[in-house]
Scaffold this motif. Structure first.
Motif, PDB file in Angstrom:
ATOM      1  N   PHE A  31       1.010  -1.088  -0.044  1.00 33.67           N
ATOM      2  CA  PHE A  31       0.019   0.218   0.033  1.00 33.67           C
ATOM      3  C   PHE A  31       0.771   1.257  -0.149  1.00 33.67           C
ATOM      4  O   PHE A  31       1.691   1.447   1.114  1.00 33.67           O
ATOM      5  CB  PHE A  31      -0.942   0.003   1.164  1.00 33.67           C
ATOM      6  CG  PHE A  31      -1.999  -0.836   1.233  1.00 33.67           C
ATOM      7  CD1 PHE A  31      -3.257  -0.620   1.133  1.00 33.67           C
ATOM      8  CD2 PHE A  31      -1.794  -2.400   1.462  1.00 33.67           C
ATOM      9  CE1 PHE A  31      -4.319  -1.490   1.177  1.00 33.67           C
ATOM     10  CE2 PHE A  31      -2.717  -3.292   1.332  1.00 33.67           C
ATOM     11  CZ  PHE A  31      -3.919  -2.799   1.091  1.00 33.67           C
ATOM     12  N   PHE A  32       0.673   2.066  -0.987  1.00 32.11           N
ATOM     13  CA  PHE A  32       1.607   3.330  -1.052  1.00 32.11           C
ATOM     14  C   PHE A  32       0.717   4.436  -0.906  1.00 32.11           C
ATOM     15  O   PHE A  32      -0.337   4.511  -1.387  1.00 32.11           O
ATOM     16  CB  PHE A  32       2.182   3.462  -2.657  1.00 32.11           C
ATOM     17  CG  PHE A  32       3.263   2.461  -2.965  1.00 32.11           C
ATOM     18  CD1 PHE A  32       4.488   2.539  -2.733  1.00 32.11           C
ATOM     19  CD2 PHE A  32       2.860   1.241  -3.418  1.00 32.11           C
ATOM     20  CE1 PHE A  32       5.392   1.504  -3.089  1.00 32.11           C
ATOM     21  CE2 PHE A  32       3.542   0.202  -4.038  1.00 32.11           C
ATOM     22  CZ  PHE A  32       4.829   0.287  -3.784  1.00 32.11           C
ATOM     23  N   HIS A  36       5.543   7.115   1.685  1.00 29.54           N
ATOM     24  CA  HIS A  36       5.534   5.872   2.515  1.00 29.54           C
ATOM     25  C   HIS A  36       4.941   4.491   1.719  1.00 29.54           C
ATOM     26  O   HIS A  36       4.198   4.619   0.765  1.00 29.54           O
ATOM     27  CB  HIS A  36       4.881   6.308   3.889  1.00 29.54           C
ATOM     28  CG  HIS A  36       5.228   5.103   4.963  1.00 29.54           C
ATOM     29  ND1 HIS A  36       6.627   5.082   5.240  1.00 29.54           N
ATOM     30  CD2 HIS A  36       4.503   4.270   5.627  1.00 29.54           C
ATOM     31  CE1 HIS A  36       6.386   4.089   6.425  1.00 29.54           C
ATOM     32  NE2 HIS A  36       5.127   3.567   6.577  1.00 29.54           N
ATOM     33  N   VAL A  37       5.157   3.471   2.397  1.00 29.19           N
ATOM     34  CA  VAL A  37       4.358   1.947   2.142  1.00 29.19           C
ATOM     35  C   VAL A  37       4.393   1.205   3.301  1.00 29.19           C
ATOM     36  O   VAL A  37       5.090   1.399   4.169  1.00 29.19           O
ATOM     37  CB  VAL A  37       5.620   1.520   1.184  1.00 29.19           C
ATOM     38  CG1 VAL A  37       6.652   0.875   1.386  1.00 29.19           C
ATOM     39  CG2 VAL A  37       4.993   0.392   0.234  1.00 29.19           C
ATOM     40  N   PHE A  38       3.379   0.732   3.399  1.00 27.23           N
ATOM     41  CA  PHE A  38       3.126  -0.604   4.159  1.00 27.23           C
ATOM     42  C   PHE A  38       2.631  -1.944   3.650  1.00 27.23           C
ATOM     43  O   PHE A  38       2.410  -1.719   2.387  1.00 27.23           O
ATOM     44  CB  PHE A  38       2.203  -0.195   5.600  1.00 27.23           C
ATOM     45  CG  PHE A  38       0.892   0.356   4.948  1.00 27.23           C
ATOM     46  CD1 PHE A  38      -0.164  -0.545   4.784  1.00 27.23           C
ATOM     47  CD2 PHE A  38       0.533   1.751   4.896  1.00 27.23           C
ATOM     48  CE1 PHE A  38      -1.476  -0.138   4.571  1.00 27.23           C
ATOM     49  CE2 PHE A  38      -0.816   2.073   4.694  1.00 27.23           C
ATOM     50  CZ  PHE A  38      -1.787   1.250   4.554  1.00 27.23           C
ATOM     51  N   ILE A  39       2.959  -2.878   3.945  1.00 30.78           N
ATOM     52  CA  ILE A  39       2.839  -4.221   3.441  1.00 30.78           C
ATOM     53  C   ILE A  39       1.457  -4.983   4.168  1.00 30.78           C
ATOM     54  O   ILE A  39       1.334  -5.047   5.639  1.00 30.78           O
ATOM     55  CB  ILE A  39       4.057  -5.212   3.472  1.00 30.78           C
ATOM     56  CG1 ILE A  39       5.138  -4.571   3.111  1.00 30.78           C
ATOM     57  CG2 ILE A  39       3.880  -6.436   3.192  1.00 30.78           C
ATOM     58  CD1 ILE A  39       6.627  -4.792   3.442  1.00 30.78           C
ATOM     59  N   ILE A  47       2.054  -4.338   8.251  1.00 34.47           N
ATOM     60  CA  ILE A  47       3.410  -4.260   8.739  1.00 34.47           C
ATOM     61  C   ILE A  47       4.172  -3.015   8.185  1.00 34.47           C
ATOM     62  O   ILE A  47       4.132  -2.871   6.918  1.00 34.47           O
ATOM     63  CB  ILE A  47       4.311  -5.327   8.749  1.00 34.47           C
ATOM     64  CG1 ILE A  47       5.326  -5.359   9.415  1.00 34.47           C
ATOM     65  CG2 ILE A  47       4.743  -6.009   7.393  1.00 34.47           C
ATOM     66  CD1 ILE A  47       6.152  -6.673   9.707  1.00 34.47           C
ATOM     67  N   GLU A  48       4.809  -2.195   9.065  1.00 34.26           N
ATOM     68  CA  GLU A  48       5.407  -1.067   8.456  1.00 34.26           C
ATOM     69  C   GLU A  48       6.449  -0.687   9.474  1.00 34.26           C
ATOM     70  O   GLU A  48       6.576  -0.868  10.602  1.00 34.26           O
ATOM     71  CB  GLU A  48       4.614  -0.030   7.987  1.00 34.26           C
ATOM     72  CG  GLU A  48       3.746   0.443   9.307  1.00 34.26           C
ATOM     73  CD  GLU A  48       2.667   1.820   8.845  1.00 34.26           C
ATOM     74  OE1 GLU A  48       3.302   2.450   8.052  1.00 34.26           O
ATOM     75  OE2 GLU A  48       1.797   1.431   9.420  1.00 34.26           O
ATOM     76  N   SER A  49       7.330   0.288   8.916  1.00 30.64           N
ATOM     77  CA  SER A  49       8.523   0.657   9.886  1.00 30.64           C
ATOM     78  C   SER A  49       8.406   2.354  10.003  1.00 30.64           C
ATOM     79  O   SER A  49       8.347   2.942   8.782  1.00 30.64           O
ATOM     80  CB  SER A  49       9.800   0.281   9.116  1.00 30.64           C
ATOM     81  OG  SER A  49      10.682   0.991  10.140  1.00 30.64           O
ATOM     82  N   THR A  57       6.200  -1.859  13.135  1.00 28.09           N
ATOM     83  CA  THR A  57       5.153  -2.347  14.038  1.00 28.09           C
ATOM     84  C   THR A  57       3.894  -3.116  13.074  1.00 28.09           C
ATOM     85  O   THR A  57       4.041  -2.969  11.694  1.00 28.09           O
ATOM     86  CB  THR A  57       4.206  -1.171  14.411  1.00 28.09           C
ATOM     87  OG1 THR A  57       3.850  -0.257  13.197  1.00 28.09           O
ATOM     88  CG2 THR A  57       4.987  -0.121  15.441  1.00 28.09           C
ATOM     89  N   ILE A  58       3.062  -3.831  13.690  1.00 30.91           N
ATOM     90  CA  ILE A  58       2.129  -4.373  12.852  1.00 30.91           C
ATOM     91  C   ILE A  58       0.903  -3.633  13.763  1.00 30.91           C
ATOM     92  O   ILE A  58       0.412  -3.605  14.695  1.00 30.91           O
ATOM     93  CB  ILE A  58       1.891  -6.158  13.345  1.00 30.91           C
ATOM     94  CG1 ILE A  58       3.224  -6.648  12.780  1.00 30.91           C
ATOM     95  CG2 ILE A  58       0.723  -6.704  12.777  1.00 30.91           C
ATOM     96  CD1 ILE A  58       3.293  -8.157  13.239  1.00 30.91           C
ATOM     97  N   THR A  59      -0.195  -3.211  12.676  1.00 33.11           N
ATOM     98  CA  THR A  59      -1.376  -2.607  12.734  1.00 33.11           C
ATOM     99  C   THR A  59      -2.493  -3.165  12.112  1.00 33.11           C
ATOM    100  O   THR A  59      -2.348  -3.719  11.032  1.00 33.11           O
ATOM    101  CB  THR A  59      -1.219  -1.096  12.307  1.00 33.11           C
ATOM    102  OG1 THR A  59       0.284  -0.615  12.767  1.00 33.11           O
ATOM    103  CG2 THR A  59      -2.385  -0.153  12.835  1.00 33.11           C
TER     104      THR A  59
END
Length: 86
Positions: A31-32, A36-39, A47-49, A57-59
């Motif tokens: 996801f962009f 930034h991006v998260f997976i 999950i993202e940093s 973190t996991i959200t």
């Protein structure tokens, strides 16, 4: 899908891969949103940093999507048939 090559920065990475609608997401889709991006970690979490979150973190996916107004989802992996969290 990328023949072993992935760009280093988010702005270039979001230009490759296959765009995916929210209704068809699978684990490992990215996801962009601006800068930034998260997976997608599993069916319900990402999950993202992020420094402000204290690192990796996991959200919950639902929570994260409410925080991000505009996003693009892209897939760089072959079809995932199953995904189990250890």
């Amino acid at each position: 899908a990328t023949e072993g090559f992935l760009p280093r920065n988010t702005s270039e990475l979001r230009l490759i891969g296959e765009e995916v609608p929210l209704e068809a997401i699978q684990p490992l889709d990215l996801f962009f949103y601006p800068g930034h991006v998260f997976i997608l970690f599993n069916e319900t979490e990402v999950i993202e940093s992020k420094l402000e979150y204290g690192g990796v973190t996991i959200t919950p996916l639902e929570k994260r999507l409410k925080e991000v107004e505009t996003y693009t989802i892209r897939r760089f992996h072959p079809q995932v048939t199953s995904f189990q969290r250890s």
